[in-house]
Design a protein around this motif. Structure first.
Motif, PDB file in Angstrom:
ATOM      1  N   VAL A 195       0.805  -1.228   0.000  1.00 45.94           N
ATOM      2  CA  VAL A 195       0.000   0.000   0.000  1.00 45.94           C
ATOM      3  C   VAL A 195       0.840   1.280   0.000  1.00 45.94           C
ATOM      4  O   VAL A 195       0.470   2.264  -0.648  1.00 45.94           O
ATOM      5  CB  VAL A 195      -1.028  -0.017   1.164  1.00 45.94           C
ATOM      6  CG1 VAL A 195      -0.358   0.004   2.534  1.00 45.94           C
ATOM      7  CG2 VAL A 195      -1.997   1.131   1.040  1.00 45.94           C
ATOM      8  N   VAL A 196       1.950   1.312   0.709  1.00 46.29           N
ATOM      9  CA  VAL A 196       2.707   2.572   0.807  1.00 46.29           C
ATOM     10  C   VAL A 196       3.211   2.997  -0.576  1.00 46.29           C
ATOM     11  O   VAL A 196       2.961   4.119  -1.029  1.00 46.29           O
ATOM     12  CB  VAL A 196       3.891   2.447   1.793  1.00 46.29           C
ATOM     13  CG1 VAL A 196       4.605   3.788   1.910  1.00 46.29           C
ATOM     14  CG2 VAL A 196       3.418   1.959   3.161  1.00 46.29           C
ATOM     15  N   ALA A 197       3.885   2.073  -1.252  1.00 40.70           N
ATOM     16  CA  ALA A 197       4.423   2.393  -2.582  1.00 40.70           C
ATOM     17  C   ALA A 197       3.290   2.692  -3.553  1.00 40.70           C
ATOM     18  O   ALA A 197       3.380   3.616  -4.370  1.00 40.70           O
ATOM     19  CB  ALA A 197       5.264   1.228  -3.086  1.00 40.70           C
ATOM     20  N   ALA A 198       2.200   1.921  -3.465  1.00 40.77           N
ATOM     21  CA  ALA A 198       1.066   2.123  -4.379  1.00 40.77           C
ATOM     22  C   ALA A 198       0.495   3.529  -4.233  1.00 40.77           C
ATOM     23  O   ALA A 198       0.241   4.215  -5.225  1.00 40.77           O
ATOM     24  CB  ALA A 198      -0.021   1.086  -4.101  1.00 40.77           C
ATOM     25  N   LEU A 199       0.325   3.965  -2.981  1.00 40.61           N
ATOM     26  CA  LEU A 199      -0.308   5.279  -2.779  1.00 40.61           C
ATOM     27  C   LEU A 199       0.650   6.424  -3.089  1.00 40.61           C
ATOM     28  O   LEU A 199       0.224   7.460  -3.616  1.00 40.61           O
ATOM     29  CB  LEU A 199      -0.874   5.388  -1.362  1.00 40.61           C
ATOM     30  CG  LEU A 199      -2.047   4.430  -1.057  1.00 40.61           C
ATOM     31  CD1 LEU A 199      -2.680   4.764   0.284  1.00 40.61           C
ATOM     32  CD2 LEU A 199      -3.113   4.450  -2.155  1.00 40.61           C
ATOM     33  N   ILE A 200       1.930   6.247  -2.787  1.00 41.06           N
ATOM     34  CA  ILE A 200       2.894   7.299  -3.163  1.00 41.06           C
ATOM     35  C   ILE A 200       2.803   7.525  -4.675  1.00 41.06           C
ATOM     36  O   ILE A 200       2.667   8.639  -5.154  1.00 41.06           O
ATOM     37  CB  ILE A 200       4.334   6.909  -2.748  1.00 41.06           C
ATOM     38  CG1 ILE A 200       4.495   7.054  -1.224  1.00 41.06           C
ATOM     39  CG2 ILE A 200       5.370   7.761  -3.497  1.00 41.06           C
ATOM     40  CD1 ILE A 200       5.870   6.644  -0.693  1.00 41.06           C
ATOM     41  N   ARG A 201       2.842   6.435  -5.417  1.00 35.39           N
ATOM     42  CA  ARG A 201       2.808   6.563  -6.873  1.00 35.39           C
ATOM     43  C   ARG A 201       1.472   7.136  -7.358  1.00 35.39           C
ATOM     44  O   ARG A 201       1.445   8.025  -8.201  1.00 35.39           O
ATOM     45  CB  ARG A 201       3.059   5.195  -7.509  1.00 35.39           C
ATOM     46  CG  ARG A 201       2.933   5.252  -9.012  1.00 35.39           C
ATOM     47  CD  ARG A 201       3.385   3.974  -9.650  1.00 35.39           C
ATOM     48  NE  ARG A 201       3.162   4.048 -11.084  1.00 35.39           N
ATOM     49  CZ  ARG A 201       3.580   3.146 -11.930  1.00 35.39           C
ATOM     50  NH1 ARG A 201       4.241   2.110 -11.510  1.00 35.39           N
ATOM     51  NH2 ARG A 201       3.333   3.269 -13.228  1.00 35.39           N
ATOM     52  N   ARG A 202       0.354   6.607  -6.822  1.00 37.53           N
ATOM     53  CA  ARG A 202      -0.957   7.039  -7.320  1.00 37.53           C
ATOM     54  C   ARG A 202      -1.206   8.519  -7.032  1.00 37.53           C
ATOM     55  O   ARG A 202      -1.711   9.257  -7.874  1.00 37.53           O
ATOM     56  CB  ARG A 202      -2.055   6.157  -6.705  1.00 37.53           C
ATOM     57  CG  ARG A 202      -3.260   6.031  -7.618  1.00 37.53           C
ATOM     58  CD  ARG A 202      -4.219   4.970  -7.134  1.00 37.53           C
ATOM     59  NE  ARG A 202      -3.623   3.654  -7.136  1.00 37.53           N
ATOM     60  CZ  ARG A 202      -3.889   2.686  -6.229  1.00 37.53           C
ATOM     61  NH1 ARG A 202      -4.749   2.917  -5.252  1.00 37.53           N
ATOM     62  NH2 ARG A 202      -3.303   1.529  -6.296  1.00 37.53           N
ATOM     63  N   PHE A 203      -0.863   8.952  -5.820  1.00 37.94           N
ATOM     64  CA  PHE A 203      -1.067  10.372  -5.490  1.00 37.94           C
ATOM     65  C   PHE A 203      -0.118  11.265  -6.297  1.00 37.94           C
ATOM     66  O   PHE A 203      -0.495  12.350  -6.732  1.00 37.94           O
ATOM     67  CB  PHE A 203      -0.880  10.616  -3.990  1.00 37.94           C
ATOM     68  CG  PHE A 203      -2.042  10.121  -3.150  1.00 37.94           C
ATOM     69  CD1 PHE A 203      -3.344  10.529  -3.422  1.00 37.94           C
ATOM     70  CD2 PHE A 203      -1.834   9.256  -2.086  1.00 37.94           C
ATOM     71  CE1 PHE A 203      -4.420  10.075  -2.659  1.00 37.94           C
ATOM     72  CE2 PHE A 203      -2.902   8.794  -1.318  1.00 37.94           C
ATOM     73  CZ  PHE A 203      -4.199   9.203  -1.607  1.00 37.94           C
ATOM     74  N   HIS A 204       1.110  10.796  -6.483  1.00 37.18           N
ATOM     75  CA  HIS A 204       2.079  11.578  -7.267  1.00 37.18           C
ATOM     76  C   HIS A 204       1.586  11.756  -8.704  1.00 37.18           C
ATOM     77  O   HIS A 204       1.576  12.876  -9.231  1.00 37.18           O
ATOM     78  CB  HIS A 204       3.434  10.868  -7.244  1.00 37.18           C
ATOM     79  CG  HIS A 204       4.488  11.536  -8.072  1.00 37.18           C
ATOM     80  ND1 HIS A 204       5.115  12.688  -7.667  1.00 37.18           N
ATOM     81  CD2 HIS A 204       5.001  11.232  -9.296  1.00 37.18           C
ATOM     82  CE1 HIS A 204       5.988  13.052  -8.592  1.00 37.18           C
ATOM     83  NE2 HIS A 204       5.933  12.187  -9.583  1.00 37.18           N
ATOM     84  N   GLU A 205       1.144  10.670  -9.306  1.00 35.16           N
ATOM     85  CA  GLU A 205       0.680  10.752 -10.695  1.00 35.16           C
ATOM     86  C   GLU A 205      -0.580  11.604 -10.798  1.00 35.16           C
ATOM     87  O   GLU A 205      -0.767  12.353 -11.761  1.00 35.16           O
ATOM     88  CB  GLU A 205       0.466   9.340 -11.267  1.00 35.16           C
ATOM     89  CG  GLU A 205       1.813   8.636 -11.464  1.00 35.16           C
ATOM     90  CD  GLU A 205       1.713   7.209 -11.982  1.00 35.16           C
ATOM     91  OE1 GLU A 205       0.586   6.653 -11.997  1.00 35.16           O
ATOM     92  OE2 GLU A 205       2.764   6.649 -12.362  1.00 35.16           O
TER      93      GLU A 205
END
Ligand code: GFB
Length: 318
Positions: free
Chosen positions: A186-196
């Motif tokens: 979840v941490v990596a997924a959300l960092i990427r999703r929010f960044h994009e």
């Protein structure tokens, strides 16, 4: 927990899995010790291949082993790549632990996971609740493989007197994480999703599940520091949890990540995606008694993780 001093100084120390987030953090931490760090690339030795592992160990004979190699992933990866998660992780544990025994390694640390505890075990999760109830179905194959590794370390200690110990890290994050949109944690997924979403100006970001599960997150460099501390100070058959002792609901966590990334749009939840275990908070009193505590706050750790993500993804202008 009795402490048992173990000298790392001057030893050859093998980190299995040094290309992964956890193994790389261990290698970074061990660079500050007076040891000879040993690693081997997957193209040279596939840890699922028994003959290759046995041959390499017989030649190199590392004195100390950190077994951080594993096939890992988030809830979706665990739930869909079920055969790979059980086969690869059992093979890696069996091959490396047995090779360490055959070649008389002085000490081995097996890294497990907090998902080895029963889905509905009392919180915070005490080490002695392992095998007291059914596991969370989405990650049962991975958890069974990790339990096999723990039981191997325990059995080799019992039968051969091997100094093999097992530690159970909580959910980890940090530099070198896997940012795959579906297979990551979840941490990596959300960092990427929010960044994009920030870059594209998207108005909504979808977070999986109901947002109610609670998770404990530990910065990976803290975990590596705890592992080195335990390698030097702990010997015993009992498992040792590694965590912060604090957890957070996924919904609140999503808002924290959004703030750090600078995403200001809406957040919605897709309850058709699985929640997994309702809560995973480790009891860290054994670790505390052994003299170690996490030092990186969730906020600081996420800032560092986001910086590492940006450094890894931004292609410099020509
Ligand atoms: O990180 P994660 O996949 O690990 O998911 P687990 C944690 C929680 O975050 C779950 C939710 O409730 C997910 O539903 N979540 C929300 C998301 N959005 C997302 C998203 O975009 N991606 C992901 N991955 N999750 C794994 C186990 O479980 O934890 C492994 O499957 C291992 O075996 C690992 O133990 C540490 O804590 O649910």
């Amino acid at each position: 927990m009795a402490s048992a001093p173990f000298e790392l100084k001057g030893k050859s120390v093998y980190v299995a899995g040094h290309r992964g987030m956890v193994g790389a953090a261990l290698a970074r931490r061990l660079a500050r010790e007076d040891v000879k760090l040993v690693t081997v690339e997957r193209r040279d030795v596939d840890l699922c291949n028994q003959a290759a592992v046995f041959d390499w160990f017989a030649r190199v004979r590392p004195q100390v082993v950190f077994l951080a190699a594993a096939k890992v992933g988030g809830i979706f990866a665990n739930n869909t790549l079920r055969a790979e998660f059980i086969y690869d992780n059992i093979a890696i544990a069996a091959n490396v632990i047995h090779a360490a025994h055959l070649n008389r390694a002085e000490k081995l640390m097996f890294l497990g996971s907090s998902c080895i505890y029963p889905k509905l075990a009392p919180q915070p999760l005490r080490e002695d609740t392992v095998l007291t109830g059914p596991l969370e179905p989405t990650n049962e194959p991975y958890a069974i493989a990790k339990i096999a590794g723990i039981k191997m370390a325990e059995a080799y200690r019992g039968q051969y007197g091997s100094d093999f110990i097992s530690v159970m890290p909580t959910n980890l994050y940090g530099p070198g994480d896997n940012y795959h949109p579906e297979l990551s944690h979840v941490v990596a997924a959300l960092i990427r999703r929010f960044h994009e979403a920030k870059l594209s100006g998207a108005k909504n970001v979808v977070v999986w599940g109901t947002g109610t599960p609670r998770r404990e997150f530990l910065y990976v460099d803290d975990m590596a520091d705890a592992c080195v501390h335990l390698m030097k100070t702990y010997s015993g058959a009992d498992l040792i949890n590694i965590g912060t002792g604090e957890d957070i609901a996924i919904a609140e966590f999503a808002h924290v990540v959004a703030e750090i990334v600078g995403y200001r749009g809406e957040i919605s939840f897709d309850s058709s995606r699985p929640d997994g275990t309702p809560r995973k908070l480790l009891d860290v009193s054994r670790l505390d008694k052994l003299g170690w505590r996490a030092t990186t706050s969730l906020h600081d750790g996420l800032k560092k993780a986001y910086a590492a993500y940006q450094a890894a993804t931004i292609v410099p202008a020509q």
